[in-house]
Design an enzyme around this catalytic site. Structure first.
Site, PDB file in Angstrom:
ATOM      1  N   ASP A   8       0.747  -1.068  -0.020  1.00  0.00           N
ATOM      2  CA  ASP A   8      -0.027   0.152  -0.047  1.00  0.00           C
ATOM      3  C   ASP A   8       0.813   1.239   0.037  1.00  0.00           C
ATOM      4  OD1 ASP A   8       0.958   0.284   2.635  1.00  0.00           O
ATOM      5  OD2 ASP A   8      -1.060   0.223   3.562  1.00  0.00           O
ATOM      6  N   CYS A  65       3.255  -3.126   3.806  1.00  0.00           N
ATOM      7  CA  CYS A  65       2.749  -2.009   4.165  1.00  0.00           C
ATOM      8  C   CYS A  65       3.117  -1.145   5.280  1.00  0.00           C
ATOM      9  CB  CYS A  65       1.187  -2.395   4.523  1.00  0.00           C
ATOM     10  SG  CYS A  65       1.054  -3.091   6.148  1.00  0.00           S
ATOM     11  N   THR A  67       3.084  -1.490   8.477  1.00  0.00           N
ATOM     12  CA  THR A  67       3.545  -2.164   9.740  1.00  0.00           C
ATOM     13  C   THR A  67       3.880  -3.679   9.072  1.00  0.00           C
ATOM     14  OG1 THR A  67       1.494  -2.989  10.300  1.00  0.00           O
ATOM     15  CG2 THR A  67       2.260  -1.027  11.413  1.00  0.00           C
ATOM     16  N   GLY A  68       3.398  -4.083   7.961  1.00  0.00           N
ATOM     17  CA  GLY A  68       3.445  -5.415   7.695  1.00  0.00           C
ATOM     18  C   GLY A  68       2.531  -6.340   8.045  1.00  0.00           C
ATOM     19  N   HIS A  98      10.101 -23.838   8.885  1.00  0.00           N
ATOM     20  CA  HIS A  98       9.223 -24.447   9.773  1.00  0.00           C
ATOM     21  C   HIS A  98       7.528 -24.556   9.301  1.00  0.00           C
ATOM     22  CE1 HIS A  98      12.037 -24.841  13.328  1.00  0.00           C
ATOM     23  NE2 HIS A  98      12.599 -25.538  12.293  1.00  0.00           N
ATOM     24  N   ASN A  99       7.211 -23.435   8.647  1.00  0.00           N
ATOM     25  CA  ASN A  99       5.880 -23.245   8.522  1.00  0.00           C
ATOM     26  C   ASN A  99       5.616 -22.993   6.921  1.00  0.00           C
ATOM     27  OD1 ASN A  99       6.579 -20.205  10.439  1.00  0.00           O
ATOM     28  ND2 ASN A  99       5.636 -22.186  11.177  1.00  0.00           N
ATOM     29  N   HIS A 133       7.583 -30.967  10.737  1.00  0.00           N
ATOM     30  CA  HIS A 133       6.848 -29.473  10.300  1.00  0.00           C
ATOM     31  C   HIS A 133       5.863 -29.840   9.387  1.00  0.00           C
ATOM     32  CE1 HIS A 133       9.875 -27.667  12.861  1.00  0.00           C
ATOM     33  NE2 HIS A 133      10.713 -28.333  12.189  1.00  0.00           N
ATOM     34  N   ARG A 136       2.557 -30.486  10.936  1.00  0.00           N
ATOM     35  CA  ARG A 136       2.016 -29.206  11.586  1.00  0.00           C
ATOM     36  C   ARG A 136       1.382 -28.429  10.413  1.00  0.00           C
ATOM     37  NH1 ARG A 136       7.232 -29.193  15.332  1.00  0.00           N
ATOM     38  NH2 ARG A 136       6.779 -30.684  16.720  1.00  0.00           N
TER      39      ARG A 136
HETATM   40  C1  RB5 Z   1      -1.763   2.753   6.423  1.00  0.00           C
HETATM   41  O1  RB5 Z   1      -1.641   3.917   7.190  1.00  0.00           O
HETATM   42  C2  RB5 Z   1      -1.334   1.737   7.428  1.00  0.00           C
HETATM   43  O2  RB5 Z   1      -2.345   1.423   8.284  1.00  0.00           O
HETATM   44  C3  RB5 Z   1      -0.821   0.290   6.766  1.00  0.00           C
HETATM   45  O3  RB5 Z   1       0.037   0.555   5.823  1.00  0.00           O
HETATM   46  C4  RB5 Z   1      -0.663  -0.801   7.586  1.00  0.00           C
HETATM   47  O4  RB5 Z   1       0.294  -0.291   8.575  1.00  0.00           O
HETATM   48  C5  RB5 Z   1      -1.702  -1.546   8.100  1.00  0.00           C
HETATM   49  O5  RB5 Z   1      -1.666  -2.543   8.829  1.00  0.00           O
END
Ligand code: RB5
Length: 148
Positions: A8, A65, A67-68, A98-99, A133, A136
């Protein structure tokens, strides 16, 4: 490898750096956007990349994004996807080993470009260990088959 990429607006710069890095390393990238800094909704881009991995069009996927987290949660709603949000190389290696994670998600507001590229390499250069694994991962698949 043929690798799906998506982000994003919060992951735009890190995705661009990852794309350049992957292409330089000889990988084929399928870029599902976004490609501008306009505010967008991460599930729209996550789903496109996840569908590509789930269908076999691409072998694995990398999402970015802010935070990911959100983009990774959305990817995991697509049947067949195991996406881990990672911020260190150890987790990136282990989630493949593992996953059998077929996607990873990174946070541009969390992880710098240098570490981000190392994380991508750690993930791509690891292999699923199978054995205990596998059992699992099969159980994860069984949960998915019951609920998705
Ligand atoms: C966008 O502002 C932010 O919320 C998005 O990039 C992400 O961090 C969401 O998990």
């Amino acid at each position: 490898m043929k690798i799906a990429l998506a982000c994003d607006h919060g992951g735009l710069n890190l995705k661009a750096a990852i794309k350049k890095h992957l292409e330089k390393s000889g990988h084929e990238v399928v870029d599902f956007g976004t490609n501008s800094s306009d505010s967008v909704d991460y599930p729209d881009y996550s789903e496109k990349a996840a569908m590509s991995v789930a269908s076999g069009e691409t072998e694995c996927g990398i999402l970015v994004c802010g935070t990911g987290i959100g983009i990774g949660i959305a990817a995991n709603k697509v049947k067949g996807i195991r996406c881990a949000t990672v911020g260190d190389t150890f987790s990136a290696r282990m989630t493949k080993a593992h996953n059998d994670a077929n996607m990873i998600a990174l946070g541009e507001r969390v992880t710098g470009i240098g570490l981000g590229l190392d994380i991508v390499d750690a993930y791509l250069n690891s292999s699923f260990e199978g054995g205990r694994h596998q059992n699992r991962v099969d159980k994860i698949r069984a949960i998915e088959n019951k609920n998705l």
